[in-house]
Design a protein around this motif. Sequence first.
Motif, mmCIF file in Angstrom:
data_model
loop_
_atom_site.group_PDB
_atom_site.id
_atom_site.type_symbol
_atom_site.label_atom_id
_atom_site.label_comp_id
_atom_site.label_asym_id
_atom_site.label_seq_id
_atom_site.Cartn_x
_atom_site.Cartn_y
_atom_site.Cartn_z
ATOM 1 N N PHE A 1 0.800 -1.216 0.000
ATOM 2 C CA PHE A 1 0.000 0.000 0.000
ATOM 3 C C PHE A 1 0.838 1.273 0.000
ATOM 4 O O PHE A 1 0.580 2.225 0.740
ATOM 5 N N PRO B 1 -2.104 4.671 -1.579
ATOM 6 C CA PRO B 1 -3.263 4.428 -0.723
ATOM 7 C C PRO B 1 -4.405 3.784 -1.492
ATOM 8 O O PRO B 1 -4.681 4.154 -2.647
ATOM 9 N N PRO B 2 -5.082 2.815 -0.909
ATOM 10 C CA PRO B 2 -6.243 2.224 -1.585
ATOM 11 C C PRO B 2 -7.364 3.242 -1.710
ATOM 12 O O PRO B 2 -7.449 4.203 -0.938
ATOM 13 N N THR C 1 -7.990 7.773 1.920
ATOM 14 C CA THR C 1 -8.768 6.573 1.600
ATOM 15 C C THR C 1 -10.171 6.697 2.170
ATOM 16 O O THR C 1 -10.341 7.010 3.361
#
Length: 283
Positions: free
Chosen positions: A116, A119-120, A242
């Motif tokens: 990650f 960022p997701p 996120t």
Amino acid sequence: MRVVVTGGSGRAGRSVVPDLRAHGHDVLSVDRVPPPAGGGPAQIVDLLDLGQTVQCLADADAVVHLAAIPAPGFLPEGITFTTNMTTTYNVFEAARLLGIGRVVWASSETVFGMPFERPPAYAPFDGDSELRPESSYALSKVLSEELARQFARRAGIASVGIRFSNILYEDEYPTLLPPIQADPLVRRVNLWNYVDVRDAARSVRLALEADTDGAEIVSIAAPDTLMDRPSAELMAEHFPDTELRELRGEYGSLISSRDAERLIGYAPEHSWRDAPYSGANGA
């Protein structure tokens, strides 16, 4: 059912094999290393060899495929990719040749983008999350998911790929948790997610026994994270860009198991908070 479990001597397999046997299945464990003492019927098999793979599956009604290089970083990237792709292909191809109609196999949470560095888009991850493999290990799992879909179309093999979160044993919690909870960066790499090995084993059995068609993919996680801080607080601190969607509880997991609930009847039953460990909120 007569079930062959590949990787039966591995981290998940050591619990999957006895769980299946305890629930009435006739299980053959295959691996490149011997099973634990008293582990029941087993064979030493190299799944990189299609002939050996066909031979060990010859009497099976179904296959549980757990054999793989288990994570990034163990071996060079090319060896990891080649090994995981070849063994998974050989298991599905052997199933096709033998007319075996059901395969349950291990995918991974790494498909979502671990570690990650980007960022997701949102969490908890679910079946609609973007797949962003960042290692040859994760790429092998993404491509194996497509491989399973191809064998469903080509040969009618019904499969369930399980995106396991980090599998942990109960006796590991007392040693593992203090440094993780003291420094969130230690497990930021997978958003502090995990699954208890007892739930992992049960999810395999449920997937094996479920009435599903085609190539299904589900995620399996614990009900919570490994942290003693609220999940929303952790995400705001470490992934402020996120989107945080609905959580199941203040400490709720950042991987959704809802597809597994719907498709195979899975719901997590075990948490580190129920283990003989204290000193954290919710313990």
